[in-house]
Design a protein around this motif. Structure first.
Motif, PDB file in Angstrom:
ATOM      1  N   ASP A 246      29.045  42.554  30.899  1.00  0.00           N
ATOM      2  CA  ASP A 246      28.810  42.928  29.585  1.00  0.00           C
ATOM      3  C   ASP A 246      27.418  42.642  29.103  1.00  0.00           C
ATOM      4  OD1 ASP A 246      29.238  44.538  27.508  1.00  0.00           O
ATOM      5  OD2 ASP A 246      30.080  42.799  26.589  1.00  0.00           O
TER       6      ASP A 246
ATOM      7  N   PRO B 243      44.394  47.951  33.821  1.00  0.00           N
ATOM      8  CA  PRO B 243      43.479  46.902  33.909  1.00  0.00           C
ATOM      9  C   PRO B 243      42.198  47.259  34.446  1.00  0.00           C
ATOM     10  CG  PRO B 243      45.328  46.182  34.265  1.00  0.00           C
ATOM     11  CD  PRO B 243      45.591  47.622  34.723  1.00  0.00           C
TER      12      PRO B 243
ATOM     13  N   THR C   9      31.685  39.390  35.322  1.00  0.00           N
ATOM     14  CA  THR C   9      32.785  38.992  34.618  1.00  0.00           C
ATOM     15  C   THR C   9      34.030  39.227  35.234  1.00  0.00           C
ATOM     16  OG1 THR C   9      32.467  41.101  33.368  1.00  0.00           O
ATOM     17  CG2 THR C   9      31.435  39.239  32.418  1.00  0.00           C
ATOM     18  N   ASN C  10      34.111  39.806  36.316  1.00  0.00           N
ATOM     19  CA  ASN C  10      35.360  39.764  36.969  1.00  0.00           C
ATOM     20  C   ASN C  10      35.151  39.649  38.511  1.00  0.00           C
ATOM     21  OD1 ASN C  10      34.777  42.467  38.370  1.00  0.00           O
ATOM     22  ND2 ASN C  10      34.487  43.300  36.137  1.00  0.00           N
TER      23      ASN C  10
ATOM     24  N   SER D 146      38.463  47.269  32.362  1.00  0.00           N
ATOM     25  CA  SER D 146      37.564  46.361  32.600  1.00  0.00           C
ATOM     26  C   SER D 146      36.008  47.091  32.631  1.00  0.00           C
ATOM     27  CB  SER D 146      37.737  45.870  34.044  1.00  0.00           C
ATOM     28  OG  SER D 146      37.583  46.645  34.969  1.00  0.00           O
TER      29      SER D 146
ATOM     30  N   GLU E  61      44.318  49.394  25.341  1.00  0.00           N
ATOM     31  CA  GLU E  61      44.738  48.374  26.111  1.00  0.00           C
ATOM     32  C   GLU E  61      46.254  48.734  26.677  1.00  0.00           C
ATOM     33  OE1 GLU E  61      44.478  44.761  24.236  1.00  0.00           O
ATOM     34  OE2 GLU E  61      42.226  44.615  24.275  1.00  0.00           O
TER      35      GLU E  61
ATOM     36  N   SER F 172      34.762  48.008  29.144  1.00  0.00           N
ATOM     37  CA  SER F 172      34.699  46.495  28.437  1.00  0.00           C
ATOM     38  C   SER F 172      33.317  45.993  28.676  1.00  0.00           C
ATOM     39  CB  SER F 172      35.384  45.497  28.853  1.00  0.00           C
ATOM     40  OG  SER F 172      37.009  45.994  28.320  1.00  0.00           O
ATOM     41  N   GLU F 173      32.457  47.008  29.322  1.00  0.00           N
ATOM     42  CA  GLU F 173      31.140  46.564  29.964  1.00  0.00           C
ATOM     43  C   GLU F 173      30.175  47.423  29.525  1.00  0.00           C
ATOM     44  OE1 GLU F 173      30.870  45.500  33.881  1.00  0.00           O
ATOM     45  OE2 GLU F 173      32.323  43.835  33.604  1.00  0.00           O
TER      46      GLU F 173
END
Length: 298
Positions: free
Chosen positions: A116, A255, A131-132, A259, A250, A262-263
């Protein structure tokens, strides 16, 4: 490019991960190269032959099956994704173990390696910050291939690729289901590239990329994710998706989708134009949608 192609002639080229983008590359390569396409599925061999490639059945998850690839070609296009678990890309590690010296490899990575970025606009010099686990595996693959290239005196081009779209790669199912998007104040910037343009970019990188160079394989689209969904919905004459704040969203999306939502980042692509000499057939998502809208109204 044609002059360079004619000089190379029927050089062998090894392609790993010949899915949608690889199949779009074959018409651009098969007249000049003898393309060996690796597949783990024997049932795809006939399809690959018809498309102009010589199929080889091998599996990047099974190192013993890769022995026949060693030294087969000095030009390699690596489109295969990492395995779905873990922090390292074992598939790329297995491949690197059999790659020849003084080769030329194009690797298709992901813009997810940046994590992100809060909507910042930046070029390829930005430090990665995954981040993942999915993005960490890609960073690992890039690192492994850089080490191989330096050690073996080889050329490496890394294409960092965002969301791929095409006429048959639009979020139709999502829109038909009415899956919500984020409200505007919480939405994220996303990046895009048409599958045909990505195939052309990857081909250009074989000839024109500088050694150990990263390129953003992205178009000029400047849209937030929800606005992208709205634009596609309007072009396909579907209802635009509802908007929800993140805390409510959410509970509505997977999920993995969360994700992606969220970036936020906007990637500059000057190297694409100035170094690879690319002229995008679809400079932005709106170009394809306008083309589709014209077909629907004719």
């Amino acid at each position: 490019m044609i002059k360079k192609l004619n000089k190379i002639g029927k050089t062998r080229l090894l392609m790993l991960g010949c899915g949608d983008v690889g199949m779009r590359m074959l018409p651009l390569l098969r007249s000049q190269f003898r393309v060996f396409a690796v597949t783990s599925n024997p049932a795809r061999c006939a399809e690959l032959r018809v498309a102009g490639a010589t199929p080889i059945v091998a599996n990047l998850d099974e190192p013993a099956s890769l022995a026949r690839l060693a030294g087969l070609a000095k030009l390699i296009v690596h489109l295969a994704p990492p395995q779905s678990m873990g922090e390292t890309d074992r598939r790329t590690r297995h491949l690197a173990a059999i790659l020849p010296d003084r080769a030329n490899l194009v690797y298709i990575s992901t813009t997810g390696v940046y994590g992100d970025c809060g909507g910042a606009c930046f070029d390829e010099t930005r430090v990665v910050s995954p981040t993942n686990l999915r993005a960490r595996r890609r960073v690992d693959a890039e690192r492994v291939l850089r080490d191989w290239a330096r050690r073996s005196g080889s050329r490496l081009a890394i294409l960092r690729v965002p969301g791929i779209y095409a006429r048959d790669r639009l979020p139709l199912e999502r829109l038909q289901k009415g899956t919500p998007a984020l409200i505007a104040s919480e939405d994220v910037y996303t990046n895009h590239v048409h599958a045909d343009d990505l195939a052309r970019i990857a081909c250009a990188a074989i000839y024109r990329a500088s050694p150990l160079r990263v390129y953003h394989a992205v178009d000029d689209t400047d849209l937030k994710m929800g606005d992208y969904f709205d634009a596609v919905a309007q072009a396909l004459q579907l209802p635009v998706p509802p908007r929800l704040p993140r805390i409510e969203l959410e509970r509505e999306v997977s999920p993995m989708m969360l994700s992606f939502m969220s970036e936020s980042r906007r990637l500059r692509n000057e190297r694409l134009y100035h170094e690879l000499g690319i002229r995008l057939r679809y400079p932005d998502v709106q170009s394809l949608l306008a083309e589709m809208t014209n077909v629907l109204t004719d």
